[in-house]
Design an enzyme around this catalytic site. Sequence first.
Site, PDB file in Angstrom:
ATOM      1  N   GLN A 120       0.444  -1.413   0.107  1.00 39.96           N
ATOM      2  CA  GLN A 120      -0.113   0.097  -0.316  1.00 39.96           C
ATOM      3  C   GLN A 120       1.036   1.129  -0.246  1.00 39.96           C
ATOM      4  O   GLN A 120       0.408   2.240  -0.404  1.00 39.96           O
ATOM      5  CB  GLN A 120      -1.266   0.178   0.942  1.00 39.96           C
ATOM      6  CG  GLN A 120      -1.818  -1.005   1.104  1.00 39.96           C
ATOM      7  CD  GLN A 120      -3.655  -0.783   2.081  1.00 39.96           C
ATOM      8  OE1 GLN A 120      -2.405  -1.987   2.580  1.00 39.96           O
ATOM      9  NE2 GLN A 120      -3.775  -0.147   1.791  1.00 39.96           N
ATOM     10  N   HIS A 134      -1.816  -4.805 -12.605  1.00 39.47           N
ATOM     11  CA  HIS A 134      -1.560  -4.763 -13.839  1.00 39.47           C
ATOM     12  C   HIS A 134      -2.699  -5.385 -14.769  1.00 39.47           C
ATOM     13  O   HIS A 134      -1.994  -5.749 -16.203  1.00 39.47           O
ATOM     14  CB  HIS A 134      -0.178  -5.037 -14.764  1.00 39.47           C
ATOM     15  CG  HIS A 134       1.021  -4.153 -13.185  1.00 39.47           C
ATOM     16  ND1 HIS A 134       1.889  -4.655 -13.731  1.00 39.47           N
ATOM     17  CD2 HIS A 134       1.022  -2.455 -12.447  1.00 39.47           C
ATOM     18  CE1 HIS A 134       3.273  -4.116 -12.092  1.00 39.47           C
ATOM     19  NE2 HIS A 134       2.051  -3.177 -12.489  1.00 39.47           N
ATOM     20  N   ASP A 138       2.778   1.214  -7.979  1.00 39.40           N
ATOM     21  CA  ASP A 138       3.791   1.099  -8.315  1.00 39.40           C
ATOM     22  C   ASP A 138       4.629   2.025  -7.887  1.00 39.40           C
ATOM     23  O   ASP A 138       5.711   1.787  -7.573  1.00 39.40           O
ATOM     24  CB  ASP A 138       3.819   1.787  -9.858  1.00 39.40           C
ATOM     25  CG  ASP A 138       3.199   0.283 -11.179  1.00 39.40           C
ATOM     26  OD1 ASP A 138       3.140  -0.707 -10.444  1.00 39.40           O
ATOM     27  OD2 ASP A 138       2.758   0.549 -12.135  1.00 39.40           O
ATOM     28  N   ARG A 182       3.810  -0.011  12.776  1.00 42.33           N
ATOM     29  CA  ARG A 182       3.468  -1.544  12.787  1.00 42.33           C
ATOM     30  C   ARG A 182       3.477  -1.147  10.607  1.00 42.33           C
ATOM     31  O   ARG A 182       2.944  -1.295  10.660  1.00 42.33           O
ATOM     32  CB  ARG A 182       2.128  -1.941  13.221  1.00 42.33           C
ATOM     33  CG  ARG A 182       0.969  -2.950  11.956  1.00 42.33           C
ATOM     34  CD  ARG A 182       0.114  -3.601  12.094  1.00 42.33           C
ATOM     35  NE  ARG A 182      -0.281  -4.707  12.203  1.00 42.33           N
ATOM     36  CZ  ARG A 182      -1.296  -4.585  11.214  1.00 42.33           C
ATOM     37  NH1 ARG A 182      -2.114  -3.437  10.214  1.00 42.33           N
ATOM     38  NH2 ARG A 182      -1.350  -6.050  10.758  1.00 42.33           N
ATOM     39  N   HIS A 212       0.497  -9.422   4.541  1.00 40.16           N
ATOM     40  CA  HIS A 212      -0.214  -8.553   4.340  1.00 40.16           C
ATOM     41  C   HIS A 212      -0.357  -8.632   2.634  1.00 40.16           C
ATOM     42  O   HIS A 212      -0.144  -7.468   1.434  1.00 40.16           O
ATOM     43  CB  HIS A 212       0.233  -6.975   5.069  1.00 40.16           C
ATOM     44  CG  HIS A 212      -1.075  -6.414   4.845  1.00 40.16           C
ATOM     45  ND1 HIS A 212      -1.559  -5.784   6.246  1.00 40.16           N
ATOM     46  CD2 HIS A 212      -2.026  -6.283   4.721  1.00 40.16           C
ATOM     47  CE1 HIS A 212      -1.828  -4.694   5.854  1.00 40.16           C
ATOM     48  NE2 HIS A 212      -3.064  -5.230   4.890  1.00 40.16           N
ATOM     49  N   ASN A 226      -0.947 -11.061   8.269  1.00 42.73           N
ATOM     50  CA  ASN A 226      -2.516 -10.348   7.835  1.00 42.73           C
ATOM     51  C   ASN A 226      -4.020 -10.127   8.007  1.00 42.73           C
ATOM     52  O   ASN A 226      -3.772 -10.508   6.593  1.00 42.73           O
ATOM     53  CB  ASN A 226      -2.426  -8.716   7.399  1.00 42.73           C
ATOM     54  CG  ASN A 226      -3.119  -7.426   7.616  1.00 42.73           C
ATOM     55  OD1 ASN A 226      -3.495  -7.038   8.674  1.00 42.73           O
ATOM     56  ND2 ASN A 226      -4.125  -7.299   5.977  1.00 42.73           N
ATOM     57  N   GLU A 227      -5.698  -9.779   8.369  1.00 45.43           N
ATOM     58  CA  GLU A 227      -6.643 -10.667   7.561  1.00 45.43           C
ATOM     59  C   GLU A 227      -6.291 -11.553   7.081  1.00 45.43           C
ATOM     60  O   GLU A 227      -7.308 -11.658   5.961  1.00 45.43           O
ATOM     61  CB  GLU A 227      -6.810  -9.216   7.123  1.00 45.43           C
ATOM     62  CG  GLU A 227      -7.015  -7.815   8.298  1.00 45.43           C
ATOM     63  CD  GLU A 227      -8.106  -6.853   7.886  1.00 45.43           C
ATOM     64  OE1 GLU A 227      -8.656  -7.115   6.085  1.00 45.43           O
ATOM     65  OE2 GLU A 227      -8.338  -5.888   8.540  1.00 45.43           O
ATOM     66  N   ASN A 252      -8.363  -6.269  13.773  1.00 41.43           N
ATOM     67  CA  ASN A 252      -8.217  -5.241  13.162  1.00 41.43           C
ATOM     68  C   ASN A 252      -9.890  -5.726  13.450  1.00 41.43           C
ATOM     69  O   ASN A 252     -10.901  -6.487  12.693  1.00 41.43           O
ATOM     70  CB  ASN A 252      -8.072  -5.325  11.422  1.00 41.43           C
ATOM     71  CG  ASN A 252      -6.813  -5.698  11.410  1.00 41.43           C
ATOM     72  OD1 ASN A 252      -5.701  -4.894  12.296  1.00 41.43           O
ATOM     73  ND2 ASN A 252      -6.115  -5.978  10.300  1.00 41.43           N
ATOM     74  N   TYR A 311     -13.268  -2.296  12.523  1.00 47.02           N
ATOM     75  CA  TYR A 311     -13.735  -0.474  11.537  1.00 47.02           C
ATOM     76  C   TYR A 311     -15.203  -0.749  11.828  1.00 47.02           C
ATOM     77  O   TYR A 311     -15.440   0.726  12.340  1.00 47.02           O
ATOM     78  CB  TYR A 311     -13.372  -1.043  10.076  1.00 47.02           C
ATOM     79  CG  TYR A 311     -11.692  -0.578   9.718  1.00 47.02           C
ATOM     80  CD1 TYR A 311     -10.887   0.510   9.568  1.00 47.02           C
ATOM     81  CD2 TYR A 311     -10.803  -1.728   9.490  1.00 47.02           C
ATOM     82  CE1 TYR A 311     -10.139   0.246   9.508  1.00 47.02           C
ATOM     83  CE2 TYR A 311      -9.895  -1.738   9.309  1.00 47.02           C
ATOM     84  CZ  TYR A 311      -9.208  -0.371   9.263  1.00 47.02           C
ATOM     85  OH  TYR A 311      -7.531  -0.637   8.984  1.00 47.02           O
ATOM     86  N   GLU A 344      -5.341  -2.469  14.160  1.00 44.65           N
ATOM     87  CA  GLU A 344      -5.783  -1.292  13.347  1.00 44.65           C
ATOM     88  C   GLU A 344      -7.162  -0.885  13.239  1.00 44.65           C
ATOM     89  O   GLU A 344      -8.075  -1.835  13.832  1.00 44.65           O
ATOM     90  CB  GLU A 344      -6.478  -2.326  11.653  1.00 44.65           C
ATOM     91  CG  GLU A 344      -5.174  -2.567  10.711  1.00 44.65           C
ATOM     92  CD  GLU A 344      -4.993  -2.582   9.314  1.00 44.65           C
ATOM     93  OE1 GLU A 344      -5.909  -2.681   8.333  1.00 44.65           O
ATOM     94  OE2 GLU A 344      -4.270  -3.665   9.082  1.00 44.65           O
TER      95      GLU A 344
HETATM   96  C1  GAL Z   1      -7.907  -3.276   6.389  1.00 49.31           C
HETATM   97  C2  GAL Z   1      -6.519  -3.960   5.692  1.00 49.31           C
HETATM   98  C3  GAL Z   1      -5.594  -2.620   4.891  1.00 49.31           C
HETATM   99  C4  GAL Z   1      -6.230  -1.377   5.156  1.00 49.31           C
HETATM  100  C5  GAL Z   1      -7.650  -1.483   6.224  1.00 49.31           C
HETATM  101  C6  GAL Z   1      -8.661  -0.627   5.241  1.00 49.31           C
HETATM  102  O1  GAL Z   1      -8.170  -4.704   6.185  1.00 49.31           O
HETATM  103  O2  GAL Z   1      -5.815  -4.363   6.565  1.00 49.31           O
HETATM  104  O3  GAL Z   1      -4.894  -3.120   4.712  1.00 49.31           O
HETATM  105  O4  GAL Z   1      -6.787  -1.495   4.074  1.00 49.31           O
HETATM  106  O5  GAL Z   1      -8.482  -2.597   5.778  1.00 49.31           O
HETATM  107  O6  GAL Z   1      -9.591  -0.646   4.290  1.00 49.31           O
END
Ligand code: GAL
Length: 507
Positions: A47, A67, A80, A105, A150, A194-195, A336, A338, A403
């Site tokens: 990222q 790509h 890129d 991290r 990741h 990761n996830e 993680n 959200y 996260e």
């Molecule tokens: C998570 C991921 C991150 C980031 C985040 C926000 O699922 O681990 O790389 O993109 O979501 O969407």
Amino acid sequence: MMIVALFNYLLSFLIAHWNTESFAKDDFIYGQFPSYFRWGIGTSSYQIEGAWNLDGKGENVWDNFTHTSPSPIKDSSTGDIACDSYHKYEEDAKLVKSIGVDFYRFSISWSRILPLGTKEKVNQAGIDYYNNLINSLLHHEVSPVISIHHWDLPQPLQDIGGWVNEDLIEHFGDFARILYQNFGDRVKQWFTFNEAWVICVMGYGDGIFAPGIKEISETPYKCIHTILKAHARAYRIYDEEFKSQQKGQVGITIDSGWLEPSDPNNPEDIEASERALQFKFGMFASPIVFGKYPDIVRKRVDERSKQEGRSTSRLPSFDKYWTDYIKGSYDIIGLNHYSSYLVTPASSDPGPGWYGDQDTATSQDPSWPETGSTWLRPVPWGFRKVLNWIKNTYNNPPLIVTENGYSDLPNVVLNDYGRIEYYKGYINNLLKAVIVDGCNVRGYSAWSLMDNFEWASGYTERFGLHNRERIPKESVKFLKNVFRSNGFRRPNLPWDRQSKEQCDIAA
Ligand code: GAL
């Protein structure tokens, strides 16, 4: 000194508990996190790094995916160049320092270290890059915390089948060993994956993420199965070959929103919520804590496989060797988190596979505020609920929130007040989970240091505390104060004067 410290401790304890006796789920409380609590900020290699084909780096699945033509990415962009962190790592380290965090991290690009994915060819320029980054962080007194993987799997390993090929278990172990050997003298916290849910369901089931495979019936289960073994392999290698000397910790990062029963009084919705949590977090937590897949998942996939006339279940099983090997393979778990979702049983069966097996339908309450991501609405109380669910279901394991973050609405530039509200609510609920409910959370890492390549959404969704030019947004001031105060200190008391600015924003 001691007496003052003791007095302050007792006072903050009393204040916290006096505040928390009886509060509604949206109430704000003052209080501080325990002294061992650590604050961080995160990114991942694909990222931010760019330099996708420089200095000996090999191709990975995200290079390949972005790509392809027509592009599967919303704005047809790629990683890129991304944030060009391959060249700007010193700036990144300074930026991390400027937020006042304890740790950073980040993840390691497997193809930058092993261009072909395997240990036969090690790319010294890749080792140098991460050594430089780690040393810059340490120079600024920030601890490096590493995600070993990741999502950016070397393309040559995808070409032999990716995460459904069990040869990857040993290749991943080799990769992890090389990292421990080269960086383990300075890195004390590792997360293997990761996830993995996202890799296996969105990458090998829905096909909307790399490697773009659309095989929802069986492949996500096979992918999860291999990844759990690979995780355990990397954990055991550290445990057996490095831990006594390096004295670090290894864990895995698992993602989960909170899945709230649509109608909290409807037993079917309550069951659906539990099912959804087990198909998400439980698929990984249950094997590493109890040595088996969640009972509800086992039962449903076995039964449905039988009904489909199969002689074996679509969900593989661990034999005795792997059960023992995987069980207990964590020193810490990363979460993680959200957003939250409302759950009911699905209205129709989409047929054999991940979604049919799970039998849930999710939605979000339209009254929850919108963000720049359709899947993300702020629901701060859901954070506290998922933390309590994990505590109660998995014996209160040591956790780090690896996260948590918010994506800007399209018209927002640097004035990201929505993000401030989000962090205020979420960190406050984390505080309740820790000091009121006793959840064993040891640290928290915000996502993300700066706007970056947001996977299939390209650069259209922005999670950064800084933009891609590395200019701070308003939320930096707010988070900086929360981190410095180790929580939310009550204003207007003489010893809290320095945190007044933070409390003004918070209250
Ligand atoms: C998570 C991921 C991150 C980031 C985040 C926000 O699922 O681990 O790389 O993109 O979501 O969407």
